[in-house]
Scaffold this motif. Structure first.
Motif, PDB file in Angstrom:
ATOM      1  N   TYR A   1       0.879  -1.166   0.000  1.00 27.10           N
ATOM      2  CA  TYR A   1       0.000   0.000   0.000  1.00 27.10           C
ATOM      3  C   TYR A   1       0.919   1.219   0.000  1.00 27.10           C
ATOM      4  O   TYR A   1       1.725   1.370   0.928  1.00 27.10           O
ATOM      5  CB  TYR A   1      -0.886  -0.045   1.254  1.00 27.10           C
ATOM      6  CG  TYR A   1      -2.035   0.904   1.223  1.00 27.10           C
ATOM      7  CD1 TYR A   1      -3.158   0.647   0.450  1.00 27.10           C
ATOM      8  CD2 TYR A   1      -2.008   2.077   1.963  1.00 27.10           C
ATOM      9  CE1 TYR A   1      -4.226   1.518   0.416  1.00 27.10           C
ATOM     10  CE2 TYR A   1      -3.083   2.957   1.943  1.00 27.10           C
ATOM     11  CZ  TYR A   1      -4.183   2.667   1.165  1.00 27.10           C
ATOM     12  OH  TYR A   1      -5.245   3.543   1.126  1.00 27.10           O
ATOM     13  N   ALA A   2       0.854   2.023  -1.058  1.00 22.34           N
ATOM     14  CA  ALA A   2       1.794   3.137  -1.165  1.00 22.34           C
ATOM     15  C   ALA A   2       1.079   4.391  -1.643  1.00 22.34           C
ATOM     16  O   ALA A   2       0.380   4.360  -2.667  1.00 22.34           O
ATOM     17  CB  ALA A   2       2.916   2.788  -2.142  1.00 22.34           C
ATOM     18  N   ALA A   3       1.254   5.480  -0.897  1.00 20.36           N
ATOM     19  CA  ALA A   3       0.645   6.771  -1.235  1.00 20.36           C
ATOM     20  C   ALA A   3      -0.845   6.623  -1.541  1.00 20.36           C
ATOM     21  O   ALA A   3      -1.360   7.144  -2.532  1.00 20.36           O
ATOM     22  CB  ALA A   3       1.379   7.395  -2.429  1.00 20.36           C
ATOM     23  N   GLY A   4      -1.530   5.873  -0.690  1.00 17.78           N
ATOM     24  CA  GLY A   4      -2.977   5.728  -0.838  1.00 17.78           C
ATOM     25  C   GLY A   4      -3.407   4.781  -1.941  1.00 17.78           C
ATOM     26  O   GLY A   4      -4.594   4.687  -2.239  1.00 17.78           O
ATOM     27  N   ALA A   5      -2.461   4.077  -2.549  1.00 17.22           N
ATOM     28  CA  ALA A   5      -2.814   3.151  -3.634  1.00 17.22           C
ATOM     29  C   ALA A   5      -2.546   1.707  -3.209  1.00 17.22           C
ATOM     30  O   ALA A   5      -1.533   1.416  -2.575  1.00 17.22           O
ATOM     31  CB  ALA A   5      -1.999   3.476  -4.885  1.00 17.22           C
ATOM     32  N   MET A   6      -3.475   0.806  -3.551  1.00 13.57           N
ATOM     33  CA  MET A   6      -3.280  -0.621  -3.262  1.00 13.57           C
ATOM     34  C   MET A   6      -2.492  -1.243  -4.397  1.00 13.57           C
ATOM     35  O   MET A   6      -2.861  -1.111  -5.569  1.00 13.57           O
ATOM     36  CB  MET A   6      -4.656  -1.301  -3.133  1.00 13.57           C
ATOM     37  CG  MET A   6      -4.571  -2.760  -2.725  1.00 13.57           C
ATOM     38  SD  MET A   6      -3.956  -2.948  -1.029  1.00 13.57           S
ATOM     39  CE  MET A   6      -2.897  -4.382  -1.184  1.00 13.57           C
ATOM     40  N   LEU A   7      -1.397  -1.905  -4.051  1.00  9.99           N
ATOM     41  CA  LEU A   7      -0.546  -2.523  -5.069  1.00  9.99           C
ATOM     42  C   LEU A   7      -0.618  -4.044  -4.956  1.00  9.99           C
ATOM     43  O   LEU A   7      -0.433  -4.605  -3.872  1.00  9.99           O
ATOM     44  CB  LEU A   7       0.910  -2.070  -4.902  1.00  9.99           C
ATOM     45  CG  LEU A   7       1.167  -0.552  -4.922  1.00  9.99           C
ATOM     46  CD1 LEU A   7       2.664  -0.268  -4.732  1.00  9.99           C
ATOM     47  CD2 LEU A   7       0.674   0.076  -6.229  1.00  9.99           C
ATOM     48  N   LEU A   8      -0.896  -4.689  -6.077  1.00  9.21           N
ATOM     49  CA  LEU A   8      -0.877  -6.154  -6.149  1.00  9.21           C
ATOM     50  C   LEU A   8       0.213  -6.536  -7.140  1.00  9.21           C
ATOM     51  O   LEU A   8       0.125  -6.179  -8.325  1.00  9.21           O
ATOM     52  CB  LEU A   8      -2.253  -6.667  -6.627  1.00  9.21           C
ATOM     53  CG  LEU A   8      -2.359  -8.160  -6.960  1.00  9.21           C
ATOM     54  CD1 LEU A   8      -2.082  -9.034  -5.736  1.00  9.21           C
ATOM     55  CD2 LEU A   8      -3.745  -8.478  -7.531  1.00  9.21           C
ATOM     56  N   ASP A   9       1.231  -7.208  -6.651  1.00  6.43           N
ATOM     57  CA  ASP A   9       2.397  -7.552  -7.483  1.00  6.43           C
ATOM     58  C   ASP A   9       2.918  -6.320  -8.227  1.00  6.43           C
ATOM     59  O   ASP A   9       3.221  -6.383  -9.425  1.00  6.43           O
ATOM     60  CB  ASP A   9       2.034  -8.676  -8.468  1.00  6.43           C
ATOM     61  CG  ASP A   9       1.605  -9.944  -7.728  1.00  6.43           C
ATOM     62  OD1 ASP A   9       2.137 -10.214  -6.634  1.00  6.43           O
ATOM     63  OD2 ASP A   9       0.712 -10.643  -8.232  1.00  6.43           O
ATOM     64  N   GLY A  10       2.935  -5.191  -7.522  1.00  3.00           N
ATOM     65  CA  GLY A  10       3.495  -3.958  -8.074  1.00  3.00           C
ATOM     66  C   GLY A  10       2.526  -3.154  -8.935  1.00  3.00           C
ATOM     67  O   GLY A  10       2.810  -2.018  -9.301  1.00  3.00           O
ATOM     68  N   GLU A  11       1.350  -3.713  -9.243  1.00  4.44           N
ATOM     69  CA  GLU A  11       0.378  -3.010 -10.094  1.00  4.44           C
ATOM     70  C   GLU A  11      -0.621  -2.252  -9.217  1.00  4.44           C
ATOM     71  O   GLU A  11      -1.113  -2.800  -8.224  1.00  4.44           O
ATOM     72  CB  GLU A  11      -0.371  -4.052 -10.955  1.00  4.44           C
ATOM     73  CG  GLU A  11      -1.495  -3.461 -11.788  1.00  4.44           C
ATOM     74  CD  GLU A  11      -2.413  -4.554 -12.364  1.00  4.44           C
ATOM     75  OE1 GLU A  11      -2.038  -5.747 -12.376  1.00  4.44           O
ATOM     76  OE2 GLU A  11      -3.524  -4.176 -12.790  1.00  4.44           O
ATOM     77  N   ASP A  12      -0.928  -1.010  -9.587  1.00  4.66           N
ATOM     78  CA  ASP A  12      -1.924  -0.231  -8.856  1.00  4.66           C
ATOM     79  C   ASP A  12      -3.323  -0.782  -9.182  1.00  4.66           C
ATOM     80  O   ASP A  12      -3.814  -0.621 -10.305  1.00  4.66           O
ATOM     81  CB  ASP A  12      -1.824   1.253  -9.252  1.00  4.66           C
ATOM     82  CG  ASP A  12      -2.803   2.128  -8.456  1.00  4.66           C
ATOM     83  OD1 ASP A  12      -3.688   1.577  -7.766  1.00  4.66           O
ATOM     84  OD2 ASP A  12      -2.677   3.365  -8.543  1.00  4.66           O
ATOM     85  N   VAL A  13      -3.937  -1.439  -8.193  1.00 10.78           N
ATOM     86  CA  VAL A  13      -5.248  -2.057  -8.417  1.00 10.78           C
ATOM     87  C   VAL A  13      -6.350  -1.321  -7.632  1.00 10.78           C
ATOM     88  O   VAL A  13      -7.423  -1.875  -7.398  1.00 10.78           O
ATOM     89  CB  VAL A  13      -5.235  -3.569  -8.044  1.00 10.78           C
ATOM     90  CG1 VAL A  13      -4.358  -4.363  -9.004  1.00 10.78           C
ATOM     91  CG2 VAL A  13      -4.799  -3.775  -6.584  1.00 10.78           C
ATOM     92  N   SER A  14      -6.071  -0.076  -7.217  1.00  8.55           N
ATOM     93  CA  SER A  14      -7.021   0.676  -6.379  1.00  8.55           C
ATOM     94  C   SER A  14      -8.426   0.715  -6.981  1.00  8.55           C
ATOM     95  O   SER A  14      -9.415   0.623  -6.249  1.00  8.55           O
ATOM     96  CB  SER A  14      -6.528   2.104  -6.184  1.00  8.55           C
ATOM     97  OG  SER A  14      -5.214   2.090  -5.720  1.00  8.55           O
ATOM     98  N   GLU A  15      -8.517   0.860  -8.305  1.00  6.96           N
ATOM     99  CA  GLU A  15      -9.841   0.892  -8.939  1.00  6.96           C
ATOM    100  C   GLU A  15     -10.361  -0.506  -9.190  1.00  6.96           C
ATOM    101  O   GLU A  15     -11.545  -0.791  -8.979  1.00  6.96           O
ATOM    102  CB  GLU A  15      -9.771   1.680 -10.242  1.00  6.96           C
ATOM    103  CG  GLU A  15      -9.782   3.162  -9.980  1.00  6.96           C
ATOM    104  CD  GLU A  15      -9.856   3.997 -11.244  1.00  6.96           C
ATOM    105  OE1 GLU A  15     -10.343   3.489 -12.275  1.00  6.96           O
ATOM    106  OE2 GLU A  15      -9.403   5.145 -11.183  1.00  6.96           O
ATOM    107  N   ALA A  16      -9.486  -1.396  -9.605  1.00  7.31           N
ATOM    108  CA  ALA A  16      -9.899  -2.765  -9.951  1.00  7.31           C
ATOM    109  C   ALA A  16     -10.489  -3.509  -8.745  1.00  7.31           C
ATOM    110  O   ALA A  16     -11.316  -4.405  -8.922  1.00  7.31           O
ATOM    111  CB  ALA A  16      -8.709  -3.541 -10.522  1.00  7.31           C
ATOM    112  N   VAL A  17     -10.087  -3.131  -7.524  1.00 12.67           N
ATOM    113  CA  VAL A  17     -10.609  -3.844  -6.341  1.00 12.67           C
ATOM    114  C   VAL A  17     -11.990  -3.333  -5.920  1.00 12.67           C
ATOM    115  O   VAL A  17     -12.579  -3.854  -4.983  1.00 12.67           O
ATOM    116  CB  VAL A  17      -9.642  -3.774  -5.123  1.00 12.67           C
ATOM    117  CG1 VAL A  17      -8.312  -4.438  -5.449  1.00 12.67           C
ATOM    118  CG2 VAL A  17      -9.452  -2.348  -4.625  1.00 12.67           C
TER     119      VAL A  17
END
Ligand code: DC
Length: 220
Positions: free
Chosen positions: A66-82
């Protein structure tokens, strides 16, 4: 110092926790996003969300951050996808598996340590299980109707009615509260805040007051 913000779905946890963290100038952790990211990984892998073994395997292989308010899955920003309805429909079942929770909680505790330990953490079991020693614990509630109204703008765009949203919130709270592993409940020493008739600023002010009190006590 950990500030634990637990509560019902749609009670304002994210908005309030982010604002408290901004006021304190410290990091904020959205633990629900971790369970959502695991659920997304399960969907993407085509794994059986009803099988603890299958979900556990996906969880163990996933790199969650979790970095700068963004959820990362395997390095990819998935904040919207989740945030899709598909993930929302499966996340309660996925997050009910005890072994999955064990791995996710371990990652969340590491994250807080990596970020210096002065953090606002939002979730369902933060004050009860993840950080039972948290200096400040709040539990946010609001009427089901108020919670549905707050969520409906996004949901209407997805073709759902106010009643659909309220039914979904109630179902999710029921599932989260009745699971065997770390159910959603207020810690005995948490301060419950009913946000139904309060503005975000009022809720934030109450929590900042509790933090000032706790810091005063610690300094004495
Ligand atoms: O906060 P949220 O709606 O993004 O959380 C999604 C789901 O994740 C929620 O229905 C229950 C689960 N969850 C949990 O079990 N424990 C947490 N600490 C946070 C969320």
């Amino acid at each position: 110092m950990v500030v634990a913000v637990d509560g019902l779905a749609g009670a304002g946890k994210s908005t309030v926790a982010r604002a408290v963290a901004a006021a304190l100038g410290c990091p904020y952790l959205d633990t629900g996003a971790f369970y959502r990211a695991v659920t997304l990984a399960v969907v993407r892998a085509g794994a059986d969300a009803a099988s603890e073994q299958a979900v556990l395997q996906v969880t163990a292989a996933a790199c969650l951050d979790y970095a700068a308010g963004a959820m990362l899955l395997d390095g990819e920003d998935v904040s919207e996808a989740v945030r899709t309805p598909e993930v929302g429909a499966l996340v309660s079942a996925v997050s009910a598996f005890p072994e999955v929770r064990r791995l996710v909680v371990e990652r969340q505790r590491d994250w807080v340590e990596e970020h210096g330990g002065r953090v606002v953490v939002e979730g369902r079991d933060i004050g009860t299980v993840v950080f039972p020693e948290a200096a400040v614990k709040v539990f946010l509630t609001a009427s089901a109707a108020a919670r549905a109204r707050r969520r409906v703008a996004d949901a209407e765009a997805a073709g759902q009615t106010l009643q659909d949203v309220e039914d979904h919130l109630r179902a999710r709270d029921h599932a989260d509260s009745t699971r065997a592993a770390s159910p959603l409940r207020s810690a005995a020493d948490a301060v419950t805040i009913d946000t139904t008739d309060l503005t975000v600023a009022q809720v934030v002010a109450v929590i900042l007051g509790l933090i000032a009190e706790a810091e005063g006590d610690a300094g004495r």
